[in-house]
Design a protein around this motif. Sequence first.
Motif, PDB file in Angstrom:
ATOM      1  N   VAL A 280       0.670  -0.992  -0.052  1.00 33.38           N
ATOM      2  CA  VAL A 280       0.076  -0.152  -0.085  1.00 33.38           C
ATOM      3  C   VAL A 280       0.878   1.227   0.032  1.00 33.38           C
ATOM      4  O   VAL A 280       0.868   2.138   0.859  1.00 33.38           O
ATOM      5  N   PRO A 281       1.864   1.272  -0.943  1.00 30.61           N
ATOM      6  CA  PRO A 281       2.437   2.520  -1.176  1.00 30.61           C
ATOM      7  C   PRO A 281       1.989   3.921  -0.954  1.00 30.61           C
ATOM      8  O   PRO A 281       2.652   4.810  -0.332  1.00 30.61           O
ATOM      9  N   ALA A 282       0.955   4.098  -1.651  1.00 30.91           N
ATOM     10  CA  ALA A 282       0.174   5.385  -1.632  1.00 30.91           C
ATOM     11  C   ALA A 282      -0.389   5.777  -0.147  1.00 30.91           C
ATOM     12  O   ALA A 282      -0.451   6.838   0.113  1.00 30.91           O
ATOM     13  N   ALA A 283      -0.752   4.743   0.576  1.00 31.02           N
ATOM     14  CA  ALA A 283      -1.255   5.020   1.826  1.00 31.02           C
ATOM     15  C   ALA A 283      -0.028   5.490   2.789  1.00 31.02           C
ATOM     16  O   ALA A 283      -0.053   6.288   3.385  1.00 31.02           O
ATOM     17  N   ASP A 284       1.194   4.724   2.358  1.00 30.57           N
ATOM     18  CA  ASP A 284       2.273   5.002   3.306  1.00 30.57           C
ATOM     19  C   ASP A 284       2.776   6.421   2.905  1.00 30.57           C
ATOM     20  O   ASP A 284       3.381   7.119   3.718  1.00 30.57           O
ATOM     21  N   LEU A 285       2.856   6.923   1.836  1.00 30.73           N
ATOM     22  CA  LEU A 285       3.090   8.152   1.333  1.00 30.73           C
ATOM     23  C   LEU A 285       2.119   9.154   1.935  1.00 30.73           C
ATOM     24  O   LEU A 285       2.634  10.269   2.304  1.00 30.73           O
ATOM     25  N   LEU A 286       0.749   8.844   1.798  1.00 31.93           N
ATOM     26  CA  LEU A 286       0.024   9.863   2.281  1.00 31.93           C
ATOM     27  C   LEU A 286      -0.073   9.893   3.787  1.00 31.93           C
ATOM     28  O   LEU A 286      -0.282  11.104   4.360  1.00 31.93           O
ATOM     29  N   ARG A 287       0.466   9.063   4.574  1.00 30.61           N
ATOM     30  CA  ARG A 287       0.858   8.870   6.039  1.00 30.61           C
ATOM     31  C   ARG A 287       1.746  10.271   6.203  1.00 30.61           C
ATOM     32  O   ARG A 287       1.931  10.875   7.296  1.00 30.61           O
ATOM     33  N   VAL A 288       2.779   9.945   5.512  1.00 28.47           N
ATOM     34  CA  VAL A 288       4.005  10.916   5.586  1.00 28.47           C
ATOM     35  C   VAL A 288       3.425  12.344   5.185  1.00 28.47           C
ATOM     36  O   VAL A 288       3.963  13.185   5.806  1.00 28.47           O
ATOM     37  N   ALA A 289       2.595  12.295   4.039  1.00 23.77           N
ATOM     38  CA  ALA A 289       2.215  13.808   3.686  1.00 23.77           C
ATOM     39  C   ALA A 289       1.366  14.570   4.413  1.00 23.77           C
ATOM     40  O   ALA A 289       1.503  15.963   4.794  1.00 23.77           O
ATOM     41  N   VAL A 290       0.268  13.881   4.868  1.00 24.60           N
ATOM     42  CA  VAL A 290      -0.888  14.348   5.578  1.00 24.60           C
ATOM     43  C   VAL A 290      -1.056  13.860   7.028  1.00 24.60           C
ATOM     44  O   VAL A 290      -2.146  14.387   7.790  1.00 24.60           O
ATOM     45  N   GLY A 291      -0.480  12.842   7.436  1.00 24.08           N
ATOM     46  CA  GLY A 291      -0.680  12.474   8.817  1.00 24.08           C
ATOM     47  C   GLY A 291      -1.483  11.126   8.928  1.00 24.08           C
ATOM     48  O   GLY A 291      -1.409  10.278   7.828  1.00 24.08           O
ATOM     49  N   SER A 292      -1.789  11.012  10.030  1.00 27.86           N
ATOM     50  CA  SER A 292      -2.789   9.737  10.175  1.00 27.86           C
ATOM     51  C   SER A 292      -4.032   9.611   9.413  1.00 27.86           C
ATOM     52  O   SER A 292      -4.369   8.488   9.318  1.00 27.86           O
ATOM     53  N   GLY A 293      -4.524  10.698   8.886  1.00 31.38           N
ATOM     54  CA  GLY A 293      -5.671  10.566   8.016  1.00 31.38           C
ATOM     55  C   GLY A 293      -5.708  10.146   6.596  1.00 31.38           C
ATOM     56  O   GLY A 293      -6.203   9.880   5.809  1.00 31.38           O
ATOM     57  N   GLY A 294      -4.009   9.882   6.151  1.00 32.15           N
ATOM     58  CA  GLY A 294      -3.628   9.457   5.037  1.00 32.15           C
ATOM     59  C   GLY A 294      -4.105   8.184   4.384  1.00 32.15           C
ATOM     60  O   GLY A 294      -4.591   8.078   3.421  1.00 32.15           O
ATOM     61  N   PRO A 295      -4.069   7.189   5.225  1.00 31.41           N
ATOM     62  CA  PRO A 295      -4.252   5.677   4.676  1.00 31.41           C
ATOM     63  C   PRO A 295      -5.889   5.810   4.761  1.00 31.41           C
ATOM     64  O   PRO A 295      -6.176   4.998   3.807  1.00 31.41           O
ATOM     65  N   ALA A 296      -6.674   6.521   5.486  1.00 33.01           N
ATOM     66  CA  ALA A 296      -8.170   6.557   5.435  1.00 33.01           C
ATOM     67  C   ALA A 296      -8.615   7.080   3.993  1.00 33.01           C
ATOM     68  O   ALA A 296      -9.432   6.704   3.173  1.00 33.01           O
TER      69      ALA A 296
END
Length: 496
Positions: A280-296
């Motif tokens: 799930v690389p997009a979720a991992d990148l979004l977690r770095v980019a926007v925080g805990s809401g990224g994976p959702a």
Amino acid sequence: MTVLDVTRAKRPHSAAGDTGEPGAAGDTSAPGTTGALSVPRGVALYVGALFGPGLLMLPGLAAKIAGPASVVAWAGLLAVSALFALVFTTLGTRFPDGGGVIAYTAAGLGRRTGRAVGWCFLTAVVLGAPVVCLIGAGYVTALTGGGRGATALVAAVLLAAVTVLTTAGARAGTAVQMVLVGLLLAVVVVAVAGSLPHARASHWTPFAPHGWTAVGSAASVLMLSFVGWEAAAPLTRRLADPARSLPRITGIAFAVTAIVYLALAVAVVAVLGAGAAGTVPAADLLRVAVGSGGPAIAAGAAVLLTLAAVNAYMTGAAALVTHLRAERQPQPQQSPETARAAQGTSTRGFFAWIALAGCVELTAEAFGLVDATRMITLTTALFLVVYVASMASATRVLTGRTRLAAAIACAASMAVLGFAGISALLACLAGIGGMLAQRSRRSPSAVVDDAVDAPGHGGQHADEAEPRGQSGAHVPRRLDDGLRAGLLAGAGRQDP
């Protein structure tokens, strides 16, 4: 896997040309009439044919296979993709009334080979639908927790839901799918732009930890993101001046996809490092980019894109299987009710095959017997067989630089197919099986007709009379109708 907007299957009708929907057989409107497709909308539809939920998973799988050197695989496939764009653009303008990969293959290699390509595509859909559902399910369980069993269960729920929707006649329209493509682009842009400040140079070493041959193996997986250029076939029917606007559309679409693919591939390696090997690389990148809401955010986008992509493929493939069966076993004139019942039976049978494949694949995934990489490679190998056949045919019906481009693209596709290993062998066997099935299930006279229509012969059926392209190759009308009914129609049939 691409997100496609496919046309509805041609409905039975009592009066010639009265189909009740635009763009169906009997529609005599020529290009350039009211509703002609604009270049910006054509670009959006083309990009939609190339992007899909696979983009949310494949960068991680490629990084797992080849490490940072996976970026080389992305760059190499983009070069091949440019050749695909050139060849399919030329085929689309050379045969503006043609159908797509089946008709293109038939033009150069014969109708039986064209039908075999159709069955390869259908097999890819049957095996690929559960895999796409696994992609969406992986993002859900990455958010909620759960192992392989939970992921397989969520994927089964997604597959069942989209099967019910498709059976009921629901399908994503052009506007809906374009919104979903925009959503995917937004997710990628936010993930890349927001995470790049956290990139580390140390993540690029060692550059090829698994050797350079791993780059070819990564390419055999990534090829799934480059299926979609054949959408030129239906697109030409909605362009006012295909010879002028289609090259512009494909050029812009290629530039957009090249930027997005390379940006995501680089960000996955540079930001995630060893963590890039996740599913799930997009979720991992979004977690770095926007925080805990990224994976959702990533999970929501993945589920929507999964439902839209599988719905589009199932709708188009169901129309194609009805067409191929009619080609193999022509039926006498039927009433609209009888024809609809027969089409419904074919469709339900095809969906049953998808359900069976889903049970087998998802059960194997749950128990760790087969992983997603192996399933994606097999699906990709089937699509590669389709592209190899299309490019080989193009070397016979095209001339000049496009013929050279087709030859190079064909060789490159065969090379990537070789890295698929046992999956390549299975895909080739599927194509051979399709040819043998067509030969054994048709009457002797039909087999003779196929030989007459093969390249190098001048015969053609009276009920399939079709103007020849500039190359002199014959594109069978019924093959064209089947593709218009929904094989890989990236342009759709709604008014712009």
